[in-house]
Enzyme design. Structure first.
Site, PDB file in Angstrom:
ATOM      1  N   TYR A  46      -1.683   0.535  10.576  1.00 40.30           N
ATOM      2  CA  TYR A  46      -1.371   0.186   9.157  1.00 40.30           C
ATOM      3  C   TYR A  46      -1.132   0.203   8.798  1.00 40.30           C
ATOM      4  O   TYR A  46       0.321  -0.474   7.999  1.00 40.30           O
ATOM      5  CB  TYR A  46      -3.154   0.381   8.740  1.00 40.30           C
ATOM      6  CG  TYR A  46      -3.077  -0.259   7.306  1.00 40.30           C
ATOM      7  CD1 TYR A  46      -3.561  -0.980   7.004  1.00 40.30           C
ATOM      8  CD2 TYR A  46      -3.338   0.745   6.200  1.00 40.30           C
ATOM      9  CE1 TYR A  46      -3.689  -1.722   5.358  1.00 40.30           C
ATOM     10  CE2 TYR A  46      -3.383   0.671   4.615  1.00 40.30           C
ATOM     11  CZ  TYR A  46      -3.997  -0.676   4.648  1.00 40.30           C
ATOM     12  OH  TYR A  46      -3.743  -1.076   3.619  1.00 40.30           O
TER      13      TYR A  46
ATOM     14  N   SER B 271       0.417  -1.693   0.253  1.00 39.30           N
ATOM     15  CA  SER B 271      -0.081  -0.154  -0.584  1.00 39.30           C
ATOM     16  C   SER B 271       0.702   1.198   0.069  1.00 39.30           C
ATOM     17  O   SER B 271       1.767   1.343   0.448  1.00 39.30           O
ATOM     18  CB  SER B 271      -1.087   0.298   1.290  1.00 39.30           C
ATOM     19  OG  SER B 271      -1.592   1.267   1.270  1.00 39.30           O
TER      20      SER B 271
END
Length: 258
Positions: free
Chosen positions: A156, A143
């Protein structure tokens, strides 16, 4: 984007997290490109339905329920293969958006286990099978969160940074073997479940993530990119490919229409 047919020795592609979103879209794209896709996820009904869809369309797919954090189950799964051509480490996700000061350690642990340890488990178990194919590809779906932090994203970001580092280190360690290591790092992707899961099923809060953004990326945008990277000639490695919607300049800079 044009794709080349996979060589006979490496036509099996394993996709984790294939029950929805990017994983399901990637399975469809790889199947269209000529791979026999092995769909893995915890939700048995979802991957069985997708396998039925692909087989019904003349593709080749099989469903295998799997929790990527269960190493014994992963090893048992890997024992069924002599060789595979592609491993797409897509299983992952985000939980919560609390600051570091009040973040839930259980959420952080779950994100690390899924995004990093799950990727490690599958990669370790299947790396000999990828090498045996003579032309293997490991894909890590990380990501943009793994390349730049933002407030409320600490857990995250930490997990996806771990996934990024895993890919980067593996590439150094196995250079000279017939296996490429590809990292695909998407930015804002609007799928049916990502934000909803992150916010514990709060649909209103999930919708605000994409509010005013005319065209976030879709799961298929990412899947097409993964398939393109995988189907480059064997001597071409896409080390890292970052993709974002045009409206997103960084993790924290997004153009929103009024």
């Amino acid at each position: 984007m044009a794709t080349a047919a996979p060589p006979a020795a490496s036509r099996i592609a394993v996709v984790t997290g294939a029950s929805s979103g990017i994983g399901a879209a990637t399975a469809r794209r790889l199947a269209e490109a000529g791979y026999r896709v092995v769909l893995t996820a915890r939700r048995k009904d979802r991957i069985e339905a997708l396998a039925e869809e692909l087989n019904g369309a003349g593709r080749s797919a099989v469903a295998y329920p799997l929790d990527v954090t269960d190493r014994a189950a992963v090893d048992e799964f890997a024992s069924a293969f002599g060789t595979i051509g592609v491993l797409v480490n897509n299983a992952g996700g985000a939980l919560g958006a609390d600051p570091v000061a009040t973040g839930d350690p259980a959420d952080w642990r779950t994100m690390y286990e899924t995004n990093v340890i799950g990727t490690l488990n599958l990669t370790q178990a299947l790396l000999p099978k990828l090498e045996a194919s003579g032309d293997g590809v490991v894909v890590v779906v990380s990501s943009t969160a793994g390349h730049g932090t933002y407030e409320g994203g600490g857990g995250y970001v930490a997990a996806k940074h771990g996934a990024h580092v895993l890919a980067e280190t593996l590439r150094l360690e196995i250079v000279g073997t017939p296996v490429r290591v590809v990292e695909i790092a998407p930015g804002m992707v609007k799928t049916e479940e990502f934000a909803l899961t992150r916010f514990g099923g709060d649909s209103e809060r999930a919708a605000k993530v994409y509010e005013g953004v005319a065209e976030p990326l879709t799961a298929d945008d990412v899947a097409e990119t993964i398939t393109w990277a995988v189907t480059r000639p064997s001597h071409v490695n896409v080390d890292l490919l970052v993709l974002r919607p045009r409206a997103q300049a960084s993790n924290t800079k997004v153009h929103r229409e009024p």
